[in-house]
Design a protein around this motif. Structure first.
Motif, PDB file in Angstrom:
ATOM      1  N   PRO A  74      12.135   3.124   1.568  1.00  0.00           N
ATOM      2  CA  PRO A  74      12.439   2.588   0.150  1.00  0.00           C
ATOM      3  C   PRO A  74      12.472   1.627  -1.203  1.00  0.00           C
ATOM      4  N   HIS A  75      11.004   1.565  -0.875  1.00  0.00           N
ATOM      5  CA  HIS A  75      10.311   0.433  -1.867  1.00  0.00           C
ATOM      6  C   HIS A  75      10.076   1.619  -3.110  1.00  0.00           C
ATOM      7  N   THR A  76       9.902   3.137  -2.537  1.00  0.00           N
ATOM      8  CA  THR A  76       9.517   4.032  -3.632  1.00  0.00           C
ATOM      9  C   THR A  76      10.506   4.100  -4.311  1.00  0.00           C
ATOM     10  N   LEU A  96      -0.663   1.860   6.526  1.00  0.00           N
ATOM     11  CA  LEU A  96       0.408   2.821   5.604  1.00  0.00           C
ATOM     12  C   LEU A  96       1.568   2.541   4.926  1.00  0.00           C
ATOM     13  N   SER A  97       0.351   0.978   3.897  1.00  0.00           N
ATOM     14  CA  SER A  97       1.312   0.521   2.753  1.00  0.00           C
ATOM     15  C   SER A  97      -0.709   0.182   1.998  1.00  0.00           C
ATOM     16  N   PHE A  98       0.304   0.472   0.302  1.00  0.00           N
ATOM     17  CA  PHE A  98      -1.079   0.506  -0.941  1.00  0.00           C
ATOM     18  C   PHE A  98      -1.858  -1.062  -0.382  1.00  0.00           C
ATOM     19  N   LYS A  99      -1.084  -1.976   0.728  1.00  0.00           N
ATOM     20  CA  LYS A  99      -1.848  -2.779   0.543  1.00  0.00           C
ATOM     21  C   LYS A  99      -3.144  -2.796   1.256  1.00  0.00           C
ATOM     22  N   ASP A 100      -3.222  -1.516   2.221  1.00  0.00           N
ATOM     23  CA  ASP A 100      -5.082  -1.564   2.894  1.00  0.00           C
ATOM     24  C   ASP A 100      -5.534  -1.679   1.535  1.00  0.00           C
ATOM     25  N   ALA A 123       4.300   4.844  -4.630  1.00  0.00           N
ATOM     26  CA  ALA A 123       4.095   5.280  -3.360  1.00  0.00           C
ATOM     27  C   ALA A 123       3.754   3.992  -2.975  1.00  0.00           C
ATOM     28  N   THR A 124       4.709   3.008  -2.713  1.00  0.00           N
ATOM     29  CA  THR A 124       4.149   1.644  -1.549  1.00  0.00           C
ATOM     30  C   THR A 124       3.756   1.501  -0.546  1.00  0.00           C
ATOM     31  N   ALA A 125       4.651   2.827   0.163  1.00  0.00           N
ATOM     32  CA  ALA A 125       4.446   2.533   1.829  1.00  0.00           C
ATOM     33  C   ALA A 125       4.694   4.099   1.923  1.00  0.00           C
ATOM     34  N   HIS A 126       4.454   4.564   3.296  1.00  0.00           N
ATOM     35  CA  HIS A 126       4.844   5.686   3.808  1.00  0.00           C
ATOM     36  C   HIS A 126       6.040   5.689   4.200  1.00  0.00           C
ATOM     37  N   GLY A 171       5.848  -9.335   6.646  1.00  0.00           N
ATOM     38  CA  GLY A 171       5.646  -7.567   6.903  1.00  0.00           C
ATOM     39  C   GLY A 171       4.252  -7.090   6.860  1.00  0.00           C
ATOM     40  N   ASP A 172       3.642  -6.445   5.557  1.00  0.00           N
ATOM     41  CA  ASP A 172       2.864  -5.314   5.212  1.00  0.00           C
ATOM     42  C   ASP A 172       1.876  -6.081   4.851  1.00  0.00           C
ATOM     43  N   THR A 173       1.839  -7.512   4.377  1.00  0.00           N
ATOM     44  CA  THR A 173       0.841  -7.688   4.322  1.00  0.00           C
ATOM     45  C   THR A 173       0.117  -8.278   5.813  1.00  0.00           C
ATOM     46  N   ASN A 210      12.604  -4.725   1.399  1.00  0.00           N
ATOM     47  CA  ASN A 210      12.041  -5.995   2.227  1.00  0.00           C
ATOM     48  C   ASN A 210      10.627  -6.143   1.303  1.00  0.00           C
ATOM     49  N   ALA A 211       9.689  -5.819   1.077  1.00  0.00           N
ATOM     50  CA  ALA A 211       8.157  -6.217   0.698  1.00  0.00           C
ATOM     51  C   ALA A 211       8.247  -6.520  -0.169  1.00  0.00           C
ATOM     52  N   MET A 212       9.462  -6.170  -1.092  1.00  0.00           N
ATOM     53  CA  MET A 212       9.700  -7.143  -2.572  1.00  0.00           C
ATOM     54  C   MET A 212      10.566  -7.883  -2.741  1.00  0.00           C
ATOM     55  N   ASP A 213      11.149  -8.361  -1.099  1.00  0.00           N
ATOM     56  CA  ASP A 213      11.859  -9.719  -1.728  1.00  0.00           C
ATOM     57  C   ASP A 213      10.945 -10.816  -1.865  1.00  0.00           C
ATOM     58  N   VAL A 244       5.599   0.285 -11.327  1.00  0.00           N
ATOM     59  CA  VAL A 244       5.236  -0.028  -9.763  1.00  0.00           C
ATOM     60  C   VAL A 244       6.570  -0.717  -9.054  1.00  0.00           C
ATOM     61  N   PRO A 245       6.404   0.105  -7.705  1.00  0.00           N
ATOM     62  CA  PRO A 245       7.558  -1.292  -7.677  1.00  0.00           C
ATOM     63  C   PRO A 245       6.751  -2.129  -7.057  1.00  0.00           C
ATOM     64  N   SER A 246       7.957  -3.841  -7.513  1.00  0.00           N
ATOM     65  CA  SER A 246       7.066  -4.620  -7.632  1.00  0.00           C
ATOM     66  C   SER A 246       7.705  -5.924  -6.700  1.00  0.00           C
ATOM     67  N   GLY A 247       7.358  -6.931  -6.249  1.00  0.00           N
ATOM     68  CA  GLY A 247       7.993  -8.310  -5.575  1.00  0.00           C
ATOM     69  C   GLY A 247       7.001  -9.553  -5.747  1.00  0.00           C
ATOM     70  N   ASN A 248       5.278  -9.532  -5.943  1.00  0.00           N
ATOM     71  CA  ASN A 248       5.016 -10.710  -5.770  1.00  0.00           C
ATOM     72  C   ASN A 248       4.054 -10.826  -7.331  1.00  0.00           C
ATOM     73  N   LEU A 249       4.271  -8.967  -7.639  1.00  0.00           N
ATOM     74  CA  LEU A 249       4.093  -8.568  -9.120  1.00  0.00           C
ATOM     75  C   LEU A 249       2.278  -8.702  -9.030  1.00  0.00           C
ATOM     76  N   GLY A 250       1.574  -8.803  -7.592  1.00  0.00           N
ATOM     77  CA  GLY A 250      -0.149  -8.099  -7.918  1.00  0.00           C
ATOM     78  C   GLY A 250      -0.481  -7.052  -8.167  1.00  0.00           C
ATOM     79  N   ASN A 251      -0.027  -5.892  -7.794  1.00  0.00           N
ATOM     80  CA  ASN A 251       0.408  -4.594  -8.027  1.00  0.00           C
ATOM     81  C   ASN A 251       0.072  -4.154  -9.590  1.00  0.00           C
ATOM     82  N   LEU A 252       0.653  -4.806  -9.937  1.00  0.00           N
ATOM     83  CA  LEU A 252       1.472  -4.800 -11.689  1.00  0.00           C
ATOM     84  C   LEU A 252       0.238  -5.651 -12.366  1.00  0.00           C
TER      85      LEU A 252
HETATM   86  C1  LIG Z   1       3.996  -5.713  -1.785  1.00  0.00           C
HETATM   87  C2  LIG Z   1       4.763  -4.152  -1.468  1.00  0.00           C
HETATM   88  C3  LIG Z   1       5.240  -4.319  -2.531  1.00  0.00           C
HETATM   89  C4  LIG Z   1       5.593  -5.124  -3.348  1.00  0.00           C
HETATM   90  O1  LIG Z   1       3.984  -5.232  -4.515  1.00  0.00           O
HETATM   91  P1  LIG Z   1       3.761  -6.843  -5.325  1.00  0.00           P
HETATM   92  O2  LIG Z   1       1.925  -6.599  -5.664  1.00  0.00           O
HETATM   93  O3  LIG Z   1       3.908  -7.795  -4.102  1.00  0.00           O
HETATM   94  O4  LIG Z   1       4.616  -6.565  -6.506  1.00  0.00           O
HETATM   95  C5  LIG Z   1       5.894  -2.947  -2.853  1.00  0.00           C
HETATM   96  N1  LIG Z   1       6.200  -2.069  -2.039  1.00  0.00           N
HETATM   97  C6  LIG Z   1       5.581  -2.191  -1.012  1.00  0.00           C
HETATM   98  C7  LIG Z   1       5.120  -1.325   0.562  1.00  0.00           C
HETATM   99  C8  LIG Z   1       4.742  -3.652  -0.476  1.00  0.00           C
HETATM  100  O5  LIG Z   1       4.139  -3.763   0.988  1.00  0.00           O
END
Ligand SMILES: *Cc1c(COP(=O)(O)O)cnc(C)c1O
Length: 436
Positions: free
Chosen positions: A359-361, A113-117, A385-388, A146-148, A306-309, A252-260
């Motif tokens: 909350p991330h989206t 249920l997250s884009f990390k799949d 939309a990065t998570a359900h 969390g998601d990773t 929290n996945a963007m912390d 792009v909802p971002s944290g570690n900037l991998g998705n971007l």
């Molecule tokens: C990991 C994650 C992010 C952040 O993605 P990055 O590639 O770390 O910027 C945003 N939303 C969700 C739901 C995530 O699991």
């Protein structure tokens, strides 16, 4: 022909390495991250509306990985890894309004249920493929908050030559997250550490340099690995092919900037975009950097998304290696959205359109609303939309007054057997799981 990759810290006389080597090493020996020497041009004109995600992935990966993986093996891998839908949902409020020409790209229909799949499932199969050819084995050690962790556990489960050891902090992950982490899976051991996330990260770091574990074939699977990022180019390509107009903005909802970074790689490879909007929570290093403030990394702040912390995003080093500063400032905008506005965004969007965002989206949607109000975003905008929302029932309930429907695959995880052991926060506690 192999496509050459190099470390972000390489000098002109450091040699290049193959994709397989970059994938299996993860982090470069000089401490840098791997990038392609020259992002290969992909001919996106051959990609058409009717193509499926795996079709597109085969043609894009041919340019990025060359013949290190044969066309038929690549096709088998991507069809198996990217086997879930990716809906592009128009957010039209009745009668136009602020959300017209805005689309939500739902990246959360995979197993966890997250884009990390996308990244984890594809990377697991690539690793399995190269290990098989080399007759080697690997142990993936991940510290997760969390998601990773769940995406990696699920993506790598059942790969013959790979086992996974997950470390997560006791009582510091949400109920849904813990359920997903401890579900029983072949080849996966979850360890609940009596400590916090920093203890988990320290244990993982120490294990990588510990002499007793030198023969364990330890590897990592976080977004420093180029193998996680290449699959993340694909949904940008997919969304662009399905839109009625060209040159979209991507938020792009971002944290570690991998998705971007995945989006930037797709663009450097030839995908036309108007630009990117990086939406951050209170962890605002990147917005500060782009606005020209003399920005430094900061300690991580806990938020609802929290996945963007992430106070010190590791993929920033990659973005700097790929784009000079003026180009970065032209191509990328950024916003910072605090928790209060995240909750308000969930409400506002639900009231105007009926859409339930996690909350991330919601951080992304608020960033778009602000930039649209400034007149800064013209034309189509795609919000990733990065998570359900069902991953965050407490936050959705607090914002909207009801809990989101949980998809069947989430309920199934709750009913599954569990496999978890508790360990003390010391690298020595990992010995039984990494040796033998
Ligand atoms: C990991 C994650 C992010 C952040 O993605 P990055 O590639 O770390 O910027 C945003 N939303 C969700 C739901 C995530 O699991």
């Amino acid at each position: 022909m192999a496509i050459p990759y190099r470390s972000t810290r390489s000098t002109p006389d450091t040699g290049s390495i193959s994709f397989a080597e970059a994938l299996l090493r993860g982090l470069a020996p000089d401490g840098g991250l791997y990038v392609p020497e020259n992002p290969p041009r992909t001919s996106f004109v051959h990609i058409s509306r009717g193509d499926t995600l795996p079709d597109m992935a085969c043609s894009v990966f041919a340019a990025w990985i060359g013949d290190e993986i044969s066309a038929s093996d690549q096709e088998r891998i991507v069809r198996d890894a990217l086997d879930f839908p990716v809906p592009l949902v128009p957010l039209a409020s009745k009668g136009g309004g602020p959300w017209s020409n805005t689309f939500v790209l739902e990246l959360f229909h995979g197993p966890t249920l997250s884009f990390k799949d996308f990244g984890a499932r594809t990377m697991a199969r690539w690793m399995g493929y190269f290990l098989e050819r080399r007759s080697e084995r690997a142990t993936i050690l991940v510290a997760t908050s969390g998601d990773t962790g769940s995406a990696v556990a699920d993506g790598f489960a059942g790969q013959d030559r790979i086992r996974v050891v997950l470390l997560y902090p006791k009582d510091k992950v949400s109920r849904v997250q813990e359920q997903q982490l401890i579900a029983e899976r072949p080849g996966v051991q979850a360890l609940c550490v009596a400590g916090d996330f920093d203890d988990c990260q320290r244990m993982a770091k120490e294990a990588f340099v510990h002499p007793a574990f030198a023969g364990a074939g330890l590897s990592s699977a976080n977004s420093i690995n180029i193998g996680r990022l290449l699959p993340q180019m694909m949904y940008y390509v997919l969304a662009a092919s399905r839109l009625p107009a060209e040159n979209p903005w991507f938020c792009v909802p971002s944290g570690n900037l991998g998705n971007l970074t995945g989006g930037v790689l797709a663009h450097l490879s030839g995908l036309p975009v108007a630009g990117f909007l990086a939406a951050h929570n209170a962890n605002d290093f990147f917005p500060r950097f782009l606005s020209g403030e003399d920005a430094g990394f900061a300690p991580t702040i806990r938020t609802l998304s929290n996945a963007m912390d992430v106070g010190a995003p590791s993929n920033f080093e990659r973005l700097q290696a790929l784009l000079d500063r003026p180009t970065m400032q032209r191509l990328i905008r950024a916003e910072r959205v605090l928790d209060e506005d995240t909750v308000a965004s969930m409400r506002r969007v639900y009231e105007a359109t009926g859409y339930v965002a996690d909350p991330h989206t919601a951080v992304g949607l608020e960033a778009v609303r602000r930039q649209r109000a400034l007149g800064a975003l013209q034309g189509p905008v795609v919000v990733l939309a990065t998570a359900h929302p069902a991953k965050f029932p407490e936050t959705v309930h607090a914002a909207l007054g009801f809990e989101p429907d949980a998809p069947d695959r989430l309920a199934a995880i709750g009913a599954q057997g569990t496999a978890v052991e508790e360990v003390i926060p010391s690298v020595e506690a990992l010995r039984p799981y990494l040796v033998g």
